[in-house]
Design a protein around this motif. Structure first.
Motif, PDB file in Angstrom:
ATOM      1  N   SER A 197      -3.731  56.578  78.361  1.00  0.00           N
ATOM      2  CA  SER A 197      -2.898  55.552  78.984  1.00  0.00           C
ATOM      3  C   SER A 197      -1.442  55.991  79.065  1.00  0.00           C
ATOM      4  O   SER A 197      -0.794  55.888  80.115  1.00  0.00           O
ATOM      5  CB  SER A 197      -3.010  54.240  78.203  1.00  0.00           C
ATOM      6  N   ASP A 198      -0.908  56.524  77.960  1.00  0.00           N
ATOM      7  CA  ASP A 198       0.496  56.946  77.943  1.00  0.00           C
ATOM      8  C   ASP A 198       0.726  58.186  78.801  1.00  0.00           C
ATOM      9  O   ASP A 198       1.788  58.340  79.407  1.00  0.00           O
ATOM     10  CB  ASP A 198       0.955  57.208  76.508  1.00  0.00           C
ATOM     11  N   ASN A 199      -0.263  59.082  78.853  1.00  0.00           N
ATOM     12  CA  ASN A 199      -0.133  60.251  79.723  1.00  0.00           C
ATOM     13  C   ASN A 199      -0.026  59.828  81.185  1.00  0.00           C
ATOM     14  O   ASN A 199       0.817  60.336  81.928  1.00  0.00           O
ATOM     15  CB  ASN A 199      -1.329  61.190  79.536  1.00  0.00           C
ATOM     16  N   ILE A 200      -0.883  58.891  81.592  1.00  0.00           N
ATOM     17  CA  ILE A 200      -0.852  58.424  82.984  1.00  0.00           C
ATOM     18  C   ILE A 200       0.470  57.714  83.287  1.00  0.00           C
ATOM     19  O   ILE A 200       1.053  57.893  84.358  1.00  0.00           O
ATOM     20  CB  ILE A 200      -2.042  57.483  83.258  1.00  0.00           C
ATOM     21  N   ALA A 201       0.940  56.944  82.322  1.00  0.00           N
ATOM     22  CA  ALA A 201       2.131  56.124  82.545  1.00  0.00           C
ATOM     23  C   ALA A 201       3.441  56.884  82.369  1.00  0.00           C
ATOM     24  O   ALA A 201       4.508  56.351  82.703  1.00  0.00           O
ATOM     25  CB  ALA A 201       2.113  54.926  81.603  1.00  0.00           C
ATOM     26  N   TYR A 202       3.384  58.109  81.885  1.00  0.00           N
ATOM     27  CA  TYR A 202       4.617  58.814  81.528  1.00  0.00           C
ATOM     28  C   TYR A 202       5.627  58.940  82.684  1.00  0.00           C
ATOM     29  O   TYR A 202       6.827  58.698  82.490  1.00  0.00           O
ATOM     30  CB  TYR A 202       4.298  60.196  80.960  1.00  0.00           C
ATOM     31  N   PRO A 203       5.206  59.324  83.904  1.00  0.00           N
ATOM     32  CA  PRO A 203       6.192  59.407  84.994  1.00  0.00           C
ATOM     33  C   PRO A 203       6.899  58.074  85.254  1.00  0.00           C
ATOM     34  O   PRO A 203       8.077  58.055  85.632  1.00  0.00           O
ATOM     35  CB  PRO A 203       5.349  59.834  86.199  1.00  0.00           C
ATOM     36  N   LEU A 204       6.190  56.970  85.065  1.00  0.00           N
ATOM     37  CA  LEU A 204       6.805  55.661  85.259  1.00  0.00           C
ATOM     38  C   LEU A 204       7.785  55.355  84.127  1.00  0.00           C
ATOM     39  O   LEU A 204       8.802  54.679  84.341  1.00  0.00           O
ATOM     40  CB  LEU A 204       5.717  54.581  85.326  1.00  0.00           C
ATOM     41  N   ARG A 205       7.487  55.869  82.961  1.00  0.00           N
ATOM     42  CA  ARG A 205       8.412  55.716  81.836  1.00  0.00           C
ATOM     43  C   ARG A 205       9.723  56.436  82.133  1.00  0.00           C
ATOM     44  O   ARG A 205      10.808  55.914  81.853  1.00  0.00           O
ATOM     45  CB  ARG A 205       7.760  56.284  80.573  1.00  0.00           C
ATOM     46  N   ILE A 206       9.626  57.622  82.708  1.00  0.00           N
ATOM     47  CA  ILE A 206      10.826  58.382  83.082  1.00  0.00           C
ATOM     48  C   ILE A 206      11.654  57.611  84.107  1.00  0.00           C
ATOM     49  O   ILE A 206      12.895  57.667  84.109  1.00  0.00           O
ATOM     50  CB  ILE A 206      10.436  59.770  83.647  1.00  0.00           C
ATOM     51  N   LYS A 207      10.952  56.887  84.988  1.00  0.00           N
ATOM     52  CA  LYS A 207      11.652  56.083  85.999  1.00  0.00           C
ATOM     53  C   LYS A 207      12.122  54.735  85.450  1.00  0.00           C
ATOM     54  O   LYS A 207      12.606  53.897  86.214  1.00  0.00           O
ATOM     55  CB  LYS A 207      10.728  55.852  87.206  1.00  0.00           C
ATOM     56  N   VAL A 237      10.420  52.220  84.328  1.00  0.00           N
ATOM     57  CA  VAL A 237       9.606  51.057  84.662  1.00  0.00           C
ATOM     58  C   VAL A 237       9.279  50.331  83.355  1.00  0.00           C
ATOM     59  O   VAL A 237       8.937  50.980  82.356  1.00  0.00           O
ATOM     60  CB  VAL A 237       8.309  51.494  85.380  1.00  0.00           C
ATOM     61  N   PRO A 238       9.383  49.004  83.324  1.00  0.00           N
ATOM     62  CA  PRO A 238       9.067  48.260  82.097  1.00  0.00           C
ATOM     63  C   PRO A 238       7.691  48.617  81.547  1.00  0.00           C
ATOM     64  O   PRO A 238       6.742  48.873  82.308  1.00  0.00           O
ATOM     65  CB  PRO A 238       9.132  46.800  82.548  1.00  0.00           C
ATOM     66  N   LYS A 239       7.562  48.601  80.210  1.00  0.00           N
ATOM     67  CA  LYS A 239       6.346  49.055  79.555  1.00  0.00           C
ATOM     68  C   LYS A 239       5.111  48.306  80.038  1.00  0.00           C
ATOM     69  O   LYS A 239       4.073  48.923  80.326  1.00  0.00           O
ATOM     70  CB  LYS A 239       6.492  48.900  78.032  1.00  0.00           C
ATOM     71  N   ALA A 240       5.193  46.993  80.133  1.00  0.00           N
ATOM     72  CA  ALA A 240       4.026  46.214  80.541  1.00  0.00           C
ATOM     73  C   ALA A 240       3.567  46.615  81.938  1.00  0.00           C
ATOM     74  O   ALA A 240       2.367  46.744  82.208  1.00  0.00           O
ATOM     75  CB  ALA A 240       4.343  44.726  80.493  1.00  0.00           C
ATOM     76  N   ALA A 241       4.522  46.841  82.833  1.00  0.00           N
ATOM     77  CA  ALA A 241       4.196  47.193  84.211  1.00  0.00           C
ATOM     78  C   ALA A 241       3.577  48.578  84.289  1.00  0.00           C
ATOM     79  O   ALA A 241       2.601  48.802  85.028  1.00  0.00           O
ATOM     80  CB  ALA A 241       5.451  47.121  85.078  1.00  0.00           C
ATOM     81  N   ARG A 242       4.124  49.506  83.519  1.00  0.00           N
ATOM     82  CA  ARG A 242       3.586  50.868  83.616  1.00  0.00           C
ATOM     83  C   ARG A 242       2.200  50.975  82.973  1.00  0.00           C
ATOM     84  O   ARG A 242       1.334  51.708  83.473  1.00  0.00           O
ATOM     85  CB  ARG A 242       4.552  51.885  83.043  1.00  0.00           C
ATOM     86  N   LEU A 243       1.958  50.242  81.890  1.00  0.00           N
ATOM     87  CA  LEU A 243       0.638  50.270  81.279  1.00  0.00           C
ATOM     88  C   LEU A 243      -0.402  49.575  82.164  1.00  0.00           C
ATOM     89  O   LEU A 243      -1.561  49.991  82.226  1.00  0.00           O
ATOM     90  CB  LEU A 243       0.679  49.619  79.899  1.00  0.00           C
ATOM     91  N   MET A 291      -1.377  59.901  90.807  1.00  0.00           N
ATOM     92  CA  MET A 291      -1.541  58.682  91.609  1.00  0.00           C
ATOM     93  C   MET A 291      -0.579  57.587  91.166  1.00  0.00           C
ATOM     94  O   MET A 291      -0.050  56.837  91.999  1.00  0.00           O
ATOM     95  CB  MET A 291      -2.981  58.182  91.506  1.00  0.00           C
ATOM     96  N   ALA A 292      -0.350  57.498  89.867  1.00  0.00           N
ATOM     97  CA  ALA A 292       0.513  56.436  89.349  1.00  0.00           C
ATOM     98  C   ALA A 292       1.954  56.581  89.820  1.00  0.00           C
ATOM     99  O   ALA A 292       2.688  55.591  89.921  1.00  0.00           O
ATOM    100  CB  ALA A 292       0.464  56.418  87.822  1.00  0.00           C
ATOM    101  N   THR A 293       2.364  57.803  90.132  1.00  0.00           N
ATOM    102  CA  THR A 293       3.750  58.018  90.569  1.00  0.00           C
ATOM    103  C   THR A 293       4.004  57.476  91.969  1.00  0.00           C
ATOM    104  O   THR A 293       5.140  57.217  92.343  1.00  0.00           O
ATOM    105  CB  THR A 293       4.092  59.514  90.573  1.00  0.00           C
ATOM    106  N   GLN A 294       2.928  57.362  92.788  1.00  0.00           N
ATOM    107  CA  GLN A 294       3.049  56.926  94.183  1.00  0.00           C
ATOM    108  C   GLN A 294       4.087  57.769  94.927  1.00  0.00           C
ATOM    109  O   GLN A 294       4.926  57.273  95.661  1.00  0.00           O
ATOM    110  CB  GLN A 294       3.416  55.434  94.255  1.00  0.00           C
ATOM    111  N   ALA A 295       3.986  59.098  94.730  1.00  0.00           N
ATOM    112  CA  ALA A 295       4.932  60.032  95.341  1.00  0.00           C
ATOM    113  C   ALA A 295       4.629  60.234  96.822  1.00  0.00           C
ATOM    114  O   ALA A 295       3.553  59.888  97.321  1.00  0.00           O
ATOM    115  CB  ALA A 295       4.866  61.369  94.614  1.00  0.00           C
ATOM    116  N   GLN A 296       5.603  60.835  97.524  1.00  0.00           N
ATOM    117  CA  GLN A 296       5.440  61.116  98.956  1.00  0.00           C
ATOM    118  C   GLN A 296       4.446  62.236  99.209  1.00  0.00           C
ATOM    119  O   GLN A 296       3.826  62.298 100.273  1.00  0.00           O
ATOM    120  CB  GLN A 296       6.782  61.525  99.567  1.00  0.00           C
TER     121      GLN A 296
END
Length: 356
Positions: free
Chosen positions: A94-104, A106-112, A149-154
């Motif tokens: 879970s934390d590995n997937i959410a890590y790019p959002l953490r860098i950005k 993004v609130p913890k609840a939203a990124r998880l 996928m979680a990053t929603q990059a271009q």
């Protein structure tokens, strides 16, 4: 989503080693594009330069219409999957997937929540509490894809992400990855040294050699009409027959046999000219009976390919290969006749395809 454009991109390492030599390339929005070539050809350097992990010596990288040549990797709005997946061993899935959002930030609840959503889409919902060391190679790969996928990059950049998987899993993974890219519609650049992967997955592909792009085209174009002898020799699970030829009137003299001039080269050749005649083993018909316009020789090697056999003939000291269906393979030592398909035979002059 965004197109990727390279304009005169050059990368020179200290000591004058030129890894990329003034490359021009456009990957349209939503395309799955493969970079293929032998080790050391510059494909990974090119991918890393697009990502910003390598600094371009010259030229420009444009993503989504924005020149990002001088922009740091985090500001390019791209996501990359590395060969070793680059997962954090101390973090769970879970934390590995959410890590790019953490860098950005993004609130913890939203990124998880996002990690759970993407993880479920990739069948990881039962693994979210595990760490990478508790996962198989295929599961680690899906975690790396979920993070992208979680990053929603271009754009997505893949650096040989299937190379650490066993043969069976690689086949399953490439089908899964292609399907996923189609669903997401994200511009994707995929580096591989495995031509079967490139041919199976790419919308278009570039074949590289020594920092140059030797051909760009669809897999069918590159396989059926290699632009030069380098691509012809490199592409294909069985090497293309590349045979010395001399123009004799309206025929080509090849290994002591007379073959018709391929339709693509009619009217473009000169009497006595020395060329290279190319035809893939898959485009050769084998016969045990004499046939006009055939390459004639003794059968010296038989290789079982499963549903077919690769037959090697010794034609006046030149080895020529043809693929024959299962159950139609000849006996070793017998005289055989390999007939090239006229619409698939090619001619090369100074290493370049002769065509109108």
């Amino acid at each position: 989503m965004a197109a990727i454009e390279l304009r005169g991109l050059t990368k020179v390492y200290p000591g004058g080693v030129k890894a990329l030599d003034s490359l021009d390339l456009t990957v349209p929005d939503g395309e799955f594009f493969a970079l293929l070539g032998p080790s050391g050809c510059g494909k990974t350097t090119l991918l890393r330069t697009i990502a910003g992990l390598e600094t371009a010596t010259g030229g420009a990288v444009v993503i989504g219409g924005r020149d990002v040549t001088g922009v740091q990797p985090g500001g390019r709005d791209i996501a990359m999957v590395f060969q070793d997946y680059a997962l954090f061993p101390h973090m769970d899935v879970s934390d590995n997937i959410a890590y790019p959002l953490r860098i950005k930030k993004v609130p913890k609840a939203a990124r998880l929540a996002k990690a759970a959503e993407v993880g479920a889409r990739l069948g990881l919902e039962q693994l979210m509490d595990r760490r990478p060391g508790q996962l198989s190679g295929g599961q680690q790969q899906r975690v790396a894809l979920a993070r992208v996928m979680a990053t929603q990059a271009q754009a997505f950049l893949f650096d040989e992400p299937l190379s650490n998987l066993d043969a069976r899993l690689r086949l399953e993974a490439r089908t899964f990855l292609k399907k996923l890219q189609r669903e997401l519609g994200v511009t994707t650049v995929f580096v591989t040294h495995d031509q079967a992967e490139a041919l199976a997955m790419a919308d278009r592909m570039a074949v590289m050699e020594a920092g140059h792009i030797r051909q760009i085209g669809t897999p069918a174009e590159v396989f059926q009409r290699p632009a030069n002898t380098f691509v012809a020799a490199f592409i294909g699970s069985t090497p293309m027959n590349l045979l010395d030829a001399v123009v004799r009137g309206d025929t080509l003299e090849v290994a002591g046999c007379k073959l018709p001039v391929p339709a693509s080269a009619e009217g473009l050749l000169t009497e006595g000219e020395k060329l290279v005649y190319g035809v893939r083993p898959e485009y050769m018909t084998y016969s045990a009976q004499p046939v006009d316009g055939s390459l004639t020789g003794g059968v010296v090697i038989l290789e079982n390919l499963g549903a077919s056999h690769l037959v090697t003939l010794d034609v006046s000291g030149v080895l020529v290969q043809a693929v024959v269906p299962e159950g139609h393979e000849p006996a070793l030592g017998e005289q055989g006749y390999a007939v090239p398909r006229g619409d698939r035979a090619l001619v090369y002059r100074d290493g370049e395809l002769v065509t109108a």
